[in-house]
Design a protein around this motif. Structure first.
Motif, PDB file in Angstrom:
ATOM      1  N   ASP A   1       0.916  -0.914   0.138  1.00 47.77           N
ATOM      2  CA  ASP A   1      -0.058   0.385   0.054  1.00 47.77           C
ATOM      3  C   ASP A   1       0.809   1.248  -0.038  1.00 47.77           C
ATOM      4  OD1 ASP A   1      -1.565  -1.836   0.429  1.00 47.77           O
ATOM      5  OD2 ASP A   1      -3.164  -1.133   1.937  1.00 47.77           O
ATOM      6  N   TYR A   2       1.580   1.548   0.681  1.00 44.62           N
ATOM      7  CA  TYR A   2       2.408   2.429   1.306  1.00 44.62           C
ATOM      8  C   TYR A   2       3.759   2.863  -0.214  1.00 44.62           C
ATOM      9  CZ  TYR A   2       7.028   0.131   1.825  1.00 44.62           C
ATOM     10  OH  TYR A   2       8.331  -0.250   1.996  1.00 44.62           O
ATOM     11  N   VAL A   3       4.050   2.118  -1.759  1.00 46.14           N
ATOM     12  CA  VAL A   3       4.723   2.015  -2.378  1.00 46.14           C
ATOM     13  C   VAL A   3       3.416   2.767  -3.462  1.00 46.14           C
ATOM     14  CG1 VAL A   3       6.337   1.236  -3.643  1.00 46.14           C
ATOM     15  CG2 VAL A   3       6.335   0.288  -1.488  1.00 46.14           C
ATOM     16  N   PHE A   4       2.503   1.639  -3.791  1.00 43.24           N
ATOM     17  CA  PHE A   4       1.401   1.976  -4.152  1.00 43.24           C
ATOM     18  C   PHE A   4       1.106   2.842  -4.589  1.00 43.24           C
ATOM     19  CE2 PHE A   4      -2.135   0.863  -7.206  1.00 43.24           C
ATOM     20  CZ  PHE A   4      -1.070   0.920  -8.751  1.00 43.24           C
ATOM     21  N   GLU A   5       1.415   3.749  -2.902  1.00 41.55           N
ATOM     22  CA  GLU A   5       0.103   5.461  -2.673  1.00 41.55           C
ATOM     23  C   GLU A   5       0.326   6.263  -3.648  1.00 41.55           C
ATOM     24  OE1 GLU A   5      -2.383   7.084  -0.765  1.00 41.55           O
ATOM     25  OE2 GLU A   5      -2.721   5.856  -0.105  1.00 41.55           O
ATOM     26  N   ASP A   6       1.847   6.413  -4.103  1.00 39.75           N
ATOM     27  CA  ASP A   6       2.298   7.476  -5.486  1.00 39.75           C
ATOM     28  C   ASP A   6       2.547   7.096  -6.358  1.00 39.75           C
ATOM     29  OD1 ASP A   6       3.742   8.192  -2.668  1.00 39.75           O
ATOM     30  OD2 ASP A   6       5.164   7.809  -2.328  1.00 39.75           O
ATOM     31  N   VAL A   7       2.219   5.417  -6.901  1.00 37.21           N
ATOM     32  CA  VAL A   7       2.038   4.957  -8.238  1.00 37.21           C
ATOM     33  C   VAL A   7       0.905   5.359  -8.816  1.00 37.21           C
ATOM     34  CG1 VAL A   7       2.213   3.058  -9.470  1.00 37.21           C
ATOM     35  CG2 VAL A   7       3.769   2.877  -7.896  1.00 37.21           C
ATOM     36  N   ALA A   8      -0.401   5.013  -7.629  1.00 39.54           N
ATOM     37  CA  ALA A   8      -1.309   5.590  -7.738  1.00 39.54           C
ATOM     38  C   ALA A   8      -1.508   7.205  -8.257  1.00 39.54           C
ATOM     39  CB  ALA A   8      -2.137   5.248  -7.199  1.00 39.54           C
ATOM     40  N   ALA A   9      -1.133   8.040  -7.623  1.00 39.56           N
ATOM     41  CA  ALA A   9      -1.144   9.634  -8.157  1.00 39.56           C
ATOM     42  C   ALA A   9      -0.307   9.892  -9.246  1.00 39.56           C
ATOM     43  CB  ALA A   9      -0.701  10.218  -6.036  1.00 39.56           C
ATOM     44  N   GLU A  10       0.178   8.809  -9.405  1.00 41.32           N
ATOM     45  CA  GLU A  10       1.099   9.059 -10.777  1.00 41.32           C
ATOM     46  C   GLU A  10       0.010   9.127 -11.753  1.00 41.32           C
ATOM     47  OE1 GLU A  10       3.673  11.050 -11.695  1.00 41.32           O
ATOM     48  OE2 GLU A  10       3.780  11.581  -9.722  1.00 41.32           O
ATOM     49  N   LEU A  11      -0.653   7.805 -11.485  1.00 43.11           N
ATOM     50  CA  LEU A  11      -1.313   7.257 -12.826  1.00 43.11           C
ATOM     51  C   LEU A  11      -2.419   8.299 -13.020  1.00 43.11           C
ATOM     52  CD1 LEU A  11      -1.105   3.151 -11.814  1.00 43.11           C
ATOM     53  CD2 LEU A  11      -0.723   4.653 -13.754  1.00 43.11           C
ATOM     54  N   LEU A  12      -3.182   8.566 -11.963  1.00 39.45           N
ATOM     55  CA  LEU A  12      -4.125   9.509 -11.666  1.00 39.45           C
ATOM     56  C   LEU A  12      -3.979  10.912 -12.800  1.00 39.45           C
ATOM     57  CD1 LEU A  12      -6.231   8.784  -8.442  1.00 39.45           C
ATOM     58  CD2 LEU A  12      -7.021   8.278 -10.582  1.00 39.45           C
ATOM     59  N   LYS A  13      -2.972  11.324 -12.012  1.00 39.01           N
ATOM     60  CA  LYS A  13      -2.639  12.750 -12.966  1.00 39.01           C
ATOM     61  C   LYS A  13      -2.265  13.374 -14.405  1.00 39.01           C
ATOM     62  CE  LYS A  13       1.862  16.277 -11.961  1.00 39.01           C
ATOM     63  NZ  LYS A  13       2.483  16.467 -11.323  1.00 39.01           N
ATOM     64  N   ASN A  14      -1.043  11.598 -14.807  1.00 43.13           N
ATOM     65  CA  ASN A  14      -1.708  11.499 -15.842  1.00 43.13           C
ATOM     66  C   ASN A  14      -2.286  10.671 -16.488  1.00 43.13           C
ATOM     67  OD1 ASN A  14       1.586  12.668 -15.151  1.00 43.13           O
ATOM     68  ND2 ASN A  14       2.296  10.591 -14.305  1.00 43.13           N
ATOM     69  N   ASN A  15      -2.816  10.201 -16.311  1.00 46.22           N
ATOM     70  CA  ASN A  15      -3.682   9.727 -17.104  1.00 46.22           C
ATOM     71  C   ASN A  15      -5.211   9.737 -16.464  1.00 46.22           C
ATOM     72  OD1 ASN A  15      -5.581   7.482 -18.435  1.00 46.22           O
ATOM     73  ND2 ASN A  15      -4.428   6.240 -17.575  1.00 46.22           N
ATOM     74  N   PRO A  16      -5.832  10.857 -17.516  1.00 42.24           N
ATOM     75  CA  PRO A  16      -7.566  11.453 -16.574  1.00 42.24           C
ATOM     76  C   PRO A  16      -8.793  10.677 -17.331  1.00 42.24           C
ATOM     77  CG  PRO A  16      -5.887  13.635 -18.260  1.00 42.24           C
ATOM     78  CD  PRO A  16      -5.222  11.801 -18.217  1.00 42.24           C
ATOM     79  N   PRO A  17      -8.364  10.042 -18.502  1.00 43.18           N
ATOM     80  CA  PRO A  17      -9.232   9.054 -18.594  1.00 43.18           C
ATOM     81  C   PRO A  17      -9.856   7.944 -17.248  1.00 43.18           C
ATOM     82  CG  PRO A  17      -8.251   9.059 -20.146  1.00 43.18           C
ATOM     83  CD  PRO A  17      -7.632   9.718 -19.386  1.00 43.18           C
ATOM     84  N   LEU A  18      -8.244   7.293 -16.479  1.00 42.26           N
ATOM     85  CA  LEU A  18      -7.818   6.716 -15.656  1.00 42.26           C
ATOM     86  C   LEU A  18      -9.062   7.753 -14.083  1.00 42.26           C
ATOM     87  CD1 LEU A  18      -7.707   3.578 -14.026  1.00 42.26           C
ATOM     88  CD2 LEU A  18      -5.134   5.377 -13.849  1.00 42.26           C
ATOM     89  N   ARG A  19      -9.071   8.493 -14.141  1.00 37.46           N
ATOM     90  CA  ARG A  19      -9.251   9.805 -12.910  1.00 37.46           C
ATOM     91  C   ARG A  19     -11.124   9.791 -14.002  1.00 37.46           C
ATOM     92  NH1 ARG A  19      -8.120  12.919  -9.887  1.00 37.46           N
ATOM     93  NH2 ARG A  19      -5.604  13.343 -10.172  1.00 37.46           N
ATOM     94  N   GLN A  20     -11.503   9.593 -14.694  1.00 39.30           N
ATOM     95  CA  GLN A  20     -12.266   9.890 -14.708  1.00 39.30           C
ATOM     96  C   GLN A  20     -12.958   8.450 -14.171  1.00 39.30           C
ATOM     97  OE1 GLN A  20     -13.163  11.236 -18.700  1.00 39.30           O
ATOM     98  NE2 GLN A  20     -12.612  13.246 -18.365  1.00 39.30           N
ATOM     99  N   GLN A  21     -12.318   7.718 -14.334  1.00 34.81           N
ATOM    100  CA  GLN A  21     -13.130   6.367 -14.612  1.00 34.81           C
ATOM    101  C   GLN A  21     -13.243   6.112 -12.862  1.00 34.81           C
ATOM    102  OE1 GLN A  21     -10.109   3.659 -16.657  1.00 34.81           O
ATOM    103  NE2 GLN A  21     -12.740   2.196 -16.514  1.00 34.81           N
ATOM    104  N   HIS A  22     -12.252   6.214 -11.852  1.00 35.36           N
ATOM    105  CA  HIS A  22     -12.184   6.254 -10.468  1.00 35.36           C
ATOM    106  C   HIS A  22     -12.977   7.159  -9.796  1.00 35.36           C
ATOM    107  CE1 HIS A  22      -9.549   7.262  -6.827  1.00 35.36           C
ATOM    108  NE2 HIS A  22     -10.476   5.887  -6.852  1.00 35.36           N
ATOM    109  N   ASP A  23     -13.132   8.650 -10.696  1.00 35.99           N
ATOM    110  CA  ASP A  23     -14.343   9.101  -9.601  1.00 35.99           C
ATOM    111  C   ASP A  23     -16.030   8.642  -9.894  1.00 35.99           C
ATOM    112  OD1 ASP A  23     -12.814  11.312  -8.825  1.00 35.99           O
ATOM    113  OD2 ASP A  23     -12.878  12.598 -10.825  1.00 35.99           O
TER     114      ASP A  23
END
Length: 574
Positions: free
Chosen positions: A512-534
């Protein structure tokens, strides 16, 4: 000395063999043991050139499975019999050795075909195949008590085999050596008609014999028409004349038969469901547990004799219907997989029953059901025997089965499936299923935790397959077998029996603690993924409160998520 001399003159050089079966010697009270049964057929083999006893592979008890072949013209070669257009009837006995009527009836019938000229006429166009005892293991486990609801015989075998499997649930999954050897016999001889002999549990009624026929709605039209319009009416009429009037297997709609009978959907785990995959009409005889054992044996004998007679009479018609069905399956496009009983449609059948009544239980004091044999009745009751398909798939041009799944490949090979192996590593355009939902039984069933209600999401993509993987084209007699075993939605698919359970597990995950930063980068750089997440958070407010659930959603929609998880490994070429 003179008396001794006279005796020598009048005594034959050898005494004729005693042809009474153990059942007959006991006055109808006993059933033959396994060894008595096999010894009897060995005696027939030695005495008559028209009878041959074959030994096939082993059963789970370590003993072989036997096959008796009765051929009046002494031809025991499968290819020759097919060329000469003989109809083959396969009778299987003792799958549940506590239900042994067929064991004894078949011994008597085989003998009588040799010794009674009037019976031999029924074998002019027919070769009779008999498996004397299928569940050899259970037959050796002899007892007097395991059939608590049954009226005789004095002792009998046990339902489970040496691995405690019910062999009448093992045809598709083929866990037992018994089933593997049966498949070898069935595929080698490819019978036109199959009969599996049983004894029923359940309601009380007047009938000695009830019957399950291959579910008509599953059969190709030529076979369905012959079964329903010709063979079944003739069997019913013949058994009536033999003083053993038949009814359909008593599976009641309500508490008692008067409410109506429900048809039985014999999926491929069962004997007649398996044989139907190869256009063999199957029957399961069910004599009534409460009738005297000798009557049950006589009813089974009458049915088997009548069946052979009808097949002999209709030999050309059966050959034509089966040929049409075999041709149709080669080009059939849509295959029904799952079925539901249509309770809006019912036929009427004549049923001879006893009135069901209630009285206080001497055990619990509560109302209990009993059948009043002084209140016998004969009347027409509803018979619900129309099924409609709930899942229909369009067959692919071919399946690709990775060689890693050896247990599945072995079963396909056992069933004469034509396959070819890729000569080199090859990238193919295929359709893949992703398992999106399924249910799993909470208790084991015949050695497996069965899946059901499988939902899939198809996806087209290119995928690399390796040299040695199997390519299976659906232009062969085994088409229906292939569809019903390899399509995961089918009730008795290899997926539902658990042969692919490894794909249901993830092999990699995240901290979890490692993937937190990876997940944040994924959402930042992938607007479609952010929309899916929302959208997911809005649709799942309770799960959105969990940090783990948020990370899991992003992980599953990221490149880090392993593509093989929940991906069904058998591909479809369209």
């Amino acid at each position: 000395m003179l008396l001794h001399y006279l005796l020598l003159l009048t005594t034959p050089w050898f005494l004729p063999p005693d042809w009474l079966t153990p059942h007959e010697k006991s006055g109808g009270q006993e059933t033959a043991t396994y060894q008595e049964c096999i010894s009897y057929y060995e005696q027939l083999d030695q005495a008559y050139e028209e009878v041959k006893l074959f030994t096939y592979g082993l059963t789970d008890s370590g003993r072989p499975l036997h096959l008796v072949v009765i051929s009046l013209d002494r031809d025991f070669e499968v290819q020759s019999l097919r060329q000469r257009n003989k109809r083959l009837v396969l009778v299987q006995n003792g799958i549940h050795p506590g239900e042994p009527e067929g064991i004894d009836a078949s011994m008597m019938l085989a003998r009588d075909y040799m010794q009674q000229k009037d019976l031999r006429a029924s074998l002019q166009n027919v070769v009779l195949l008999i498996i004397p005892v299928y569940n050899v293991d259970g037959a050796l486990n002899r007892n007097r008590t395991s059939r608590a609801n049954q009226n005789g015989p004095a002792s009998y075998g046990f339902r489970g085999n040496a691995r405690n499997l019910d062999l009448n649930r093992d045809y598709i999954k083929t866990d037992s050596r018994n089933a593997r050897t049966f498949t070898q016999i069935f595929q080698e001889w490819q019978p036109d008609i199959f009969v599996d002999t049983h004894t029923s549990n359940g309601a009380d009624y007047q009938h000695v014999m009830t019957l399950i026929a291959t579910q008509k709605d599953k059969l190709a039209s030529p076979l369905k028409n012959y079964l329903t319009q010709n063979l079944l009416p003739a069997l019913e009429d013949g058994m009536e004349k033999a003083k053993f009037p038949m009814a359909p297997y008593v599976n009641t709609k309500g508490a008692t038969p008067e409410t109506g009978l429900l048809g039985f959907m014999d999926s491929p785990r069962y004997s007649s469901g398996y044989t139907a995959l190869f256009n063999t009409i199957g029957f399961v005889t069910e004599t009534h547990m409460l009738k005297p054992f000798d009557q049950r044996v006589k009813a089974t004998y009458a049915f088997l004799e009548l069946m052979v007679k009808m097949v002999n009479q209709d030999a050309a018609r059966i050959a034509d219907a089966r040929s049409q069905a075999n041709q149709a399956v080669l080009t059939q496009t849509n295959f029904p997989l799952n079925w539901v009983l249509d309770t809006t449609q019912a036929d009427k059948v004549k049923f001879r029953g006893y009135r069901g009544k209630y009285k206080p239980s001497e055990v619990s004091g509560l109302p209990r059901l009993y059948y009043d044999r002084k209140a016998a009745f004969t009347k027409n009751i509803p018979y619900y025997n129309t099924f409609r398909a709930t899942t229909v798939i369009t067959k692919p041009k071919a399946y690709v089965v990775p060689q890693a799944w050896g247990e599945v490949i072995a079963r396909l090979q056992l069933n004469n499936v034509t396959m070819e192996q890729l000569p080199v590593d090859t990238e193919l355009e295929v359709e893949l299923y992703h398992i999106t939902d399924y249910q799993t039984a909470q208790r084991p069933y015949e050695g497996h935790y069965l899946h059901r209600d499988v939902q899939v999401r198809p996806e087209k993509r290119k995928l690399l397959f390796y040299r040695g993987d199997y390519l299976i084209y659906l232009n062969q007699p085994a088409n229906r077998y292939l569809v019903e075993t390899l399509e995961p939605q089918a009730v008795d698919s290899f997926f539902n029996w658990g042969f692919f359970d490894a794909i249901l597990e993830q092999k990699e995950y995240f901290s979890d603690y490692v993937f937190e930063d990876v997940a944040a980068e994924l959402l930042k750089n992938n607007p479609p993924l952010r929309q899916q997440h929302d959208a997911w958070k809005k649709a799942n407010p309770e799960q959105a409160k969990s940090a783990q659930s948020n990370l899991d959603f992003i992980y599953r929609h990221s490149p880090y998520y392993e593509p093989s998880h929940l991906r069904y490994p058998i591909a479809r070429i369209l």
